[in-house]
Scaffold this motif. Structure first.
Motif, PDB file in Angstrom:
ATOM      1  N   LEU A  77      -2.784   8.402   7.750  1.00 29.12           N
ATOM      2  CA  LEU A  77      -2.993   9.821   8.066  1.00 29.12           C
ATOM      3  C   LEU A  77      -1.656  10.548   8.215  1.00 29.12           C
ATOM      4  O   LEU A  77      -1.492  11.687   7.756  1.00 29.12           O
ATOM      5  N   ILE A  78      -0.705   9.900   8.869  1.00 29.42           N
ATOM      6  CA  ILE A  78       0.616  10.509   9.021  1.00 29.42           C
ATOM      7  C   ILE A  78       1.261  10.736   7.661  1.00 29.42           C
ATOM      8  O   ILE A  78       1.846  11.795   7.377  1.00 29.42           O
ATOM      9  N   LYS A  79       1.147   9.745   6.783  1.00 29.41           N
ATOM     10  CA  LYS A  79       1.727   9.860   5.444  1.00 29.41           C
ATOM     11  C   LYS A  79       1.048  10.970   4.651  1.00 29.41           C
ATOM     12  O   LYS A  79       1.711  11.750   3.947  1.00 29.41           O
ATOM     13  N   ALA A  80      -0.285  11.059   4.768  1.00 29.04           N
ATOM     14  CA  ALA A  80      -1.023  12.056   3.997  1.00 29.04           C
ATOM     15  C   ALA A  80      -0.681  13.479   4.422  1.00 29.04           C
ATOM     16  O   ALA A  80      -0.645  14.394   3.584  1.00 29.04           O
ATOM     17  N   PHE A  81      -0.418  13.699   5.706  1.00 26.01           N
ATOM     18  CA  PHE A  81      -0.196  15.065   6.203  1.00 26.01           C
ATOM     19  C   PHE A  81       1.283  15.449   6.298  1.00 26.01           C
ATOM     20  O   PHE A  81       1.588  16.620   6.548  1.00 26.01           O
ATOM     21  N   THR A  82       2.170  14.478   6.121  1.00 23.15           N
ATOM     22  CA  THR A  82       3.601  14.806   6.258  1.00 23.15           C
ATOM     23  C   THR A  82       4.375  14.662   4.962  1.00 23.15           C
ATOM     24  O   THR A  82       5.465  15.237   4.848  1.00 23.15           O
ATOM     25  N   GLN A  83       3.863  13.909   3.993  1.00 27.81           N
ATOM     26  CA  GLN A  83       4.595  13.695   2.746  1.00 27.81           C
ATOM     27  C   GLN A  83       4.093  14.684   1.690  1.00 27.81           C
ATOM     28  O   GLN A  83       3.028  14.489   1.096  1.00 27.81           O
ATOM     29  N   GLY A 138      -7.645   6.450   5.824  1.00 24.28           N
ATOM     30  CA  GLY A 138      -7.065   6.459   7.166  1.00 24.28           C
ATOM     31  C   GLY A 138      -8.056   6.910   8.219  1.00 24.28           C
ATOM     32  O   GLY A 138      -8.115   6.340   9.313  1.00 24.28           O
ATOM     33  N   ALA A 139      -8.839   7.949   7.903  1.00 26.77           N
ATOM     34  CA  ALA A 139      -9.837   8.442   8.855  1.00 26.77           C
ATOM     35  C   ALA A 139     -10.943   7.423   9.098  1.00 26.77           C
ATOM     36  O   ALA A 139     -11.598   7.440  10.152  1.00 26.77           O
ATOM     37  N   LEU A 182       0.817  -1.213   0.000  1.00 24.44           N
ATOM     38  CA  LEU A 182       0.000   0.000   0.000  1.00 24.44           C
ATOM     39  C   LEU A 182       0.849   1.260   0.000  1.00 24.44           C
ATOM     40  O   LEU A 182       0.505   2.254  -0.648  1.00 24.44           O
ATOM     41  N   ASN A 183       1.949   1.224   0.733  1.00 28.75           N
ATOM     42  CA  ASN A 183       2.820   2.398   0.779  1.00 28.75           C
ATOM     43  C   ASN A 183       3.348   2.748  -0.612  1.00 28.75           C
ATOM     44  O   ASN A 183       3.372   3.920  -1.008  1.00 28.75           O
ATOM     45  N   GLN A 184       3.745   1.728  -1.379  1.00 31.50           N
ATOM     46  CA  GLN A 184       4.243   1.969  -2.730  1.00 31.50           C
ATOM     47  C   GLN A 184       3.125   2.412  -3.664  1.00 31.50           C
ATOM     48  O   GLN A 184       3.318   3.303  -4.510  1.00 31.50           O
ATOM     49  N   ILE A 185       1.952   1.816  -3.532  1.00 31.29           N
ATOM     50  CA  ILE A 185       0.826   2.171  -4.398  1.00 31.29           C
ATOM     51  C   ILE A 185       0.387   3.613  -4.148  1.00 31.29           C
ATOM     52  O   ILE A 185       0.069   4.357  -5.083  1.00 31.29           O
ATOM     53  N   ILE A 186       0.374   4.027  -2.871  1.00 30.37           N
ATOM     54  CA  ILE A 186      -0.011   5.407  -2.551  1.00 30.37           C
ATOM     55  C   ILE A 186       0.985   6.392  -3.152  1.00 30.37           C
ATOM     56  O   ILE A 186       0.609   7.462  -3.647  1.00 30.37           O
ATOM     57  N   LEU A 233       3.293  13.692  -2.140  1.00 31.08           N
ATOM     58  CA  LEU A 233       2.197  12.783  -2.457  1.00 31.08           C
ATOM     59  C   LEU A 233       1.278  13.427  -3.492  1.00 31.08           C
ATOM     60  O   LEU A 233       0.910  14.602  -3.347  1.00 31.08           O
ATOM     61  N   PRO A 234       0.892  12.706  -4.552  1.00 27.94           N
ATOM     62  CA  PRO A 234      -0.037  13.265  -5.543  1.00 27.94           C
ATOM     63  C   PRO A 234      -1.350  13.668  -4.880  1.00 27.94           C
ATOM     64  O   PRO A 234      -1.781  13.043  -3.903  1.00 27.94           O
ATOM     65  N   PRO A 235      -2.025  14.719  -5.378  1.00 21.04           N
ATOM     66  CA  PRO A 235      -3.268  15.191  -4.740  1.00 21.04           C
ATOM     67  C   PRO A 235      -4.344  14.121  -4.628  1.00 21.04           C
ATOM     68  O   PRO A 235      -5.030  14.015  -3.599  1.00 21.04           O
ATOM     69  N   ASP A 236      -4.530  13.338  -5.698  1.00 20.22           N
ATOM     70  CA  ASP A 236      -5.562  12.305  -5.640  1.00 20.22           C
ATOM     71  C   ASP A 236      -5.209  11.230  -4.619  1.00 20.22           C
ATOM     72  O   ASP A 236      -6.078  10.738  -3.879  1.00 20.22           O
ATOM     73  N   ALA A 237      -3.932  10.875  -4.544  1.00 23.81           N
ATOM     74  CA  ALA A 237      -3.504   9.867  -3.567  1.00 23.81           C
ATOM     75  C   ALA A 237      -3.627  10.414  -2.144  1.00 23.81           C
ATOM     76  O   ALA A 237      -4.002   9.679  -1.223  1.00 23.81           O
ATOM     77  N   LYS A 238      -3.350  11.695  -1.962  1.00 22.51           N
ATOM     78  CA  LYS A 238      -3.470  12.293  -0.632  1.00 22.51           C
ATOM     79  C   LYS A 238      -4.909  12.284  -0.155  1.00 22.51           C
ATOM     80  O   LYS A 238      -5.195  11.976   1.009  1.00 22.51           O
ATOM     81  N   LEU A 239      -5.850  12.622  -1.038  1.00 24.26           N
ATOM     82  CA  LEU A 239      -7.265  12.623  -0.665  1.00 24.26           C
ATOM     83  C   LEU A 239      -7.745  11.213  -0.306  1.00 24.26           C
ATOM     84  O   LEU A 239      -8.401  11.004   0.714  1.00 24.26           O
ATOM     85  N   GLY A 240      -7.419  10.247  -1.163  1.00 25.68           N
ATOM     86  CA  GLY A 240      -7.844   8.870  -0.900  1.00 25.68           C
ATOM     87  C   GLY A 240      -7.221   8.312   0.368  1.00 25.68           C
ATOM     88  O   GLY A 240      -7.889   7.606   1.134  1.00 25.68           O
TER      89      GLY A 240
END
Length: 248
Positions: free
Chosen positions: A118-124, A139-140, A47-51, A127-134
């Motif tokens: 959630l940590i990955k989405a807010f700290t990286q 995570g939530a 999942l980490n690589q796919i995100i 990250l592409p915008p679509d991947a960040k939203l998903g």
């Protein structure tokens, strides 16, 4: 006659060898935990690589803005295999909604995975915008799913520690005589820990007027509850044996 029948029912609900049954439980729970954790690790790596890749398209005659990098197919199968092993570990344990390896795997997978997303989405920032939203939405969703069951498991463990101990016996082998107040308190403890329904509590309360014996329903159910708390009996086995005692 009723007491003899109740004793036979209790004996039939016990494993033939308590040490052997305990060892089988330990082996099963340990194997399920190892398999589930391996699956969780593979699932996290995939999942980490796919995100990181985000949305991509491969193949076709059209020019695409974000083609999938080489090896994307292997990431999919790695993630799929991890999910299968994680689910298999939980099913092997059969203790998802009570303390056990299955519940641990559920909490690690959902709460741990949700927090990591959630940590990955807010700290990286890369990250592409679509991947960040998903990732944020997933995570939530996952985080409370894992935390709720984790809190339930902690409450169950606390209740089991407070559960009444099985009745002690004198050196002569007879059941220790307890005063009615002590027996009533033990009955209330069974009710508060979820071992008895309200209807069962009311029925057993009428039995407290009789002197305690090795074969009375109250004593037998206390013994069954102690075995469930010790992990010798599952919740399903406890409920089945308790029902037979109550009907006896």
């Amino acid at each position: 006659m009723g007491r003899c029948l109740s004793r036979r029912l209790l004996l039939s609900s016990r494993p033939r060898s308590l040490p052997g049954a305990w060892m089988n439980t330990v082996v099963r729970e340990g194997a399920s935990l190892v398999i589930g954790l391996i699956g969780t690790a593979l699932l996290a790596i995939g999942l980490n690589q796919i995100i990181d890749i985000g949305s991509c398209v491969s193949g076709g005659s059209y020019v695409v803005a974000n083609p999938c990098p080489e090896g994307s197919d292997s990431l999919f199968w790695l993630t799929f295999a991890g999910a299968i092993l994680w689910i298999a570990g939980m099913l092997m344990s059969m203790r998802i909604f009570e303390p056990g390896a299955g519940q641990v795997l559920w909490v690690v997978g959902f709460a741990g995975g949700g927090a990591a997303m959630l940590i990955k989405a807010f700290t990286q920032s890369s990250l592409p915008p679509d991947a960040k939203l998903g990732t944020t939405i997933t995570g939530a969703t996952f985080l409370p799913m894992g935390l709720i069951l984790g809190i339930v498991g902690i409450v169950q463990l606390v209740r089991r520690r407070r559960a009444p101990a099985p009745p002690k016996k004198r050196a002569t082998g007879g059941t220790q005589r307890a005063d009615p107040w002590t027996r009533l308190k033990a009955l209330n403890d069974l009710r508060s820990t979820g071992a008895l329904t309200r209807a069962e509590y009311d029925v057993l309360k009428t039995d407290l007027d009789s002197p305690p014996t090795d074969g009375d329903r109250f004593t037998l159910i206390r013994q069954l509850a102690a075995k469930r708390n010790a992990g010798v009996l599952s919740t399903e086995q406890f409920e089945a044996a308790k029902g037979r005692v109550m009907r006896g």
